[in-house]
Design a protein around this motif. Structure first.
Motif, PDB file in Angstrom:
ATOM      1  N   UNK A   2       1.021  -1.188   0.122  1.00  0.00           N
ATOM      2  CA  UNK A   2       0.411  -0.030  -0.065  1.00  0.00           C
ATOM      3  C   UNK A   2       0.791   0.915  -0.145  1.00  0.00           C
ATOM      4  N   UNK A   3       0.503   2.534  -0.290  1.00  0.00           N
ATOM      5  CA  UNK A   3       1.417   3.767  -1.064  1.00  0.00           C
ATOM      6  C   UNK A   3       1.127   4.428   0.648  1.00  0.00           C
ATOM      7  N   UNK A   4       2.099   4.583   0.685  1.00  0.00           N
ATOM      8  CA  UNK A   4       2.589   6.340   2.315  1.00  0.00           C
ATOM      9  C   UNK A   4       2.611   6.857   2.007  1.00  0.00           C
ATOM     10  N   UNK A   5       2.198   7.755   2.101  1.00  0.00           N
ATOM     11  CA  UNK A   5       1.720   9.104   2.543  1.00  0.00           C
ATOM     12  C   UNK A   5       2.365   9.965   3.300  1.00  0.00           C
ATOM     13  N   UNK A   6       3.415  11.038   3.351  1.00  0.00           N
ATOM     14  CA  UNK A   6       4.228  11.847   4.301  1.00  0.00           C
ATOM     15  C   UNK A   6       3.704  12.689   3.675  1.00  0.00           C
ATOM     16  N   UNK A   7       3.301  13.842   4.729  1.00  0.00           N
ATOM     17  CA  UNK A   7       3.370  15.471   4.804  1.00  0.00           C
ATOM     18  C   UNK A   7       4.295  15.949   5.355  1.00  0.00           C
ATOM     19  N   UNK A   8       4.615  17.282   4.868  1.00  0.00           N
ATOM     20  CA  UNK A   8       5.182  18.047   5.865  1.00  0.00           C
ATOM     21  C   UNK A   8       4.225  19.927   5.696  1.00  0.00           C
ATOM     22  N   UNK A   9       4.535  19.737   7.025  1.00  0.00           N
ATOM     23  CA  UNK A   9       4.595  21.503   7.469  1.00  0.00           C
ATOM     24  C   UNK A   9       5.293  22.077   8.211  1.00  0.00           C
ATOM     25  N   UNK A  10       5.371  24.006   7.831  1.00  0.00           N
ATOM     26  CA  UNK A  10       6.582  24.139   8.711  1.00  0.00           C
ATOM     27  C   UNK A  10       5.824  25.559   8.729  1.00  0.00           C
ATOM     28  N   UNK A  11       5.864  25.738   9.734  1.00  0.00           N
ATOM     29  CA  UNK A  11       5.171  26.857  10.834  1.00  0.00           C
ATOM     30  C   UNK A  11       6.063  28.065  11.613  1.00  0.00           C
ATOM     31  N   UNK A  12       5.291  29.433  12.303  1.00  0.00           N
ATOM     32  CA  UNK A  12       6.112  30.060  12.461  1.00  0.00           C
ATOM     33  C   UNK A  12       5.174  29.617  14.165  1.00  0.00           C
ATOM     34  N   UNK A  13       6.164  29.392  15.054  1.00  0.00           N
ATOM     35  CA  UNK A  13       5.226  29.486  16.156  1.00  0.00           C
ATOM     36  C   UNK A  13       6.041  30.108  17.377  1.00  0.00           C
ATOM     37  N   UNK A  14       5.387  30.180  18.303  1.00  0.00           N
ATOM     38  CA  UNK A  14       6.637  30.376  19.920  1.00  0.00           C
ATOM     39  C   UNK A  14       6.438  29.292  20.906  1.00  0.00           C
ATOM     40  N   UNK A  15       7.537  29.954  21.087  1.00  0.00           N
ATOM     41  CA  UNK A  15       8.085  28.529  22.177  1.00  0.00           C
ATOM     42  C   UNK A  15       8.440  29.049  23.474  1.00  0.00           C
ATOM     43  N   UNK A  16       7.556  28.719  24.377  1.00  0.00           N
ATOM     44  CA  UNK A  16       8.089  28.728  26.208  1.00  0.00           C
ATOM     45  C   UNK A  16       8.299  28.091  26.763  1.00  0.00           C
ATOM     46  N   UNK A  17       9.035  28.312  28.129  1.00  0.00           N
ATOM     47  CA  UNK A  17       9.157  27.512  29.399  1.00  0.00           C
ATOM     48  C   UNK A  17      10.371  27.143  29.765  1.00  0.00           C
ATOM     49  N   UNK A  18      10.672  26.529  30.595  1.00  0.00           N
ATOM     50  CA  UNK A  18      12.199  26.704  31.450  1.00  0.00           C
ATOM     51  C   UNK A  18      13.023  27.805  31.004  1.00  0.00           C
ATOM     52  N   UNK A  19      12.169  28.936  30.895  1.00  0.00           N
ATOM     53  CA  UNK A  19      13.336  29.896  31.012  1.00  0.00           C
ATOM     54  C   UNK A  19      13.452  30.596  29.666  1.00  0.00           C
ATOM     55  N   UNK A  20      12.889  29.983  28.594  1.00  0.00           N
ATOM     56  CA  UNK A  20      13.353  30.339  26.892  1.00  0.00           C
ATOM     57  C   UNK A  20      10.805  31.222  26.856  1.00  0.00           C
ATOM     58  N   UNK A  21      10.843  32.289  25.795  1.00  0.00           N
ATOM     59  CA  UNK A  21      10.500  32.355  25.091  1.00  0.00           C
ATOM     60  C   UNK A  21      10.359  33.330  24.318  1.00  0.00           C
ATOM     61  N   UNK A  22      10.724  32.535  22.895  1.00  0.00           N
ATOM     62  CA  UNK A  22      10.930  33.286  21.565  1.00  0.00           C
ATOM     63  C   UNK A  22       9.813  32.587  20.169  1.00  0.00           C
ATOM     64  N   UNK A  23      10.140  33.510  19.213  1.00  0.00           N
ATOM     65  CA  UNK A  23      10.048  33.058  18.338  1.00  0.00           C
ATOM     66  C   UNK A  23      10.212  31.524  17.866  1.00  0.00           C
TER      67      UNK A  23
END
Length: 78
Positions: A2-23
């Motif tokens: 059977x066929x295997x389908x792989x999709x990739x999505x790239x987004x901008x986000x915001x990471x926070x935790x452990x003293x880090x808060x950044x794009x």
């Protein structure tokens, strides 16, 4: 085979935790194979290597709980 389908999505986000808060840049890759569970992998890019621990990443209005452990990002299982 059977066929295997792989999709990739790239987004901008915001990471926070452990003293880090950044794009960040977030890549979500999803592998769909008939008869097998869907597998989703997550990769996050920020300017410097973060300390190991738990984080939250906001992408397109959705908040994901993630963990940085042994040099890779893991999505928390609900």
């Amino acid at each position: 085979m059977p066929p295997i389908r792989i999709t990739r999505e790239v987004h901008q986000g915001w990471l926070s935790g452990n003293g880090i808060a950044c794009k960040c840049r977030v890549e979500l890759a999803t592998k769909i194979s008939p008869g097998f569970p869907t597998v989703r992998t997550l990769d996050i890019w920020i300017p410097e290597k973060p300390p190991e621990g738990n984080y939250k990443v906001q992408v397109d209005g959705t908040t994901l709980d993630v963990q940085f452990k042994r040099g890779s990002w893991l999505e928390a299982v609900a």
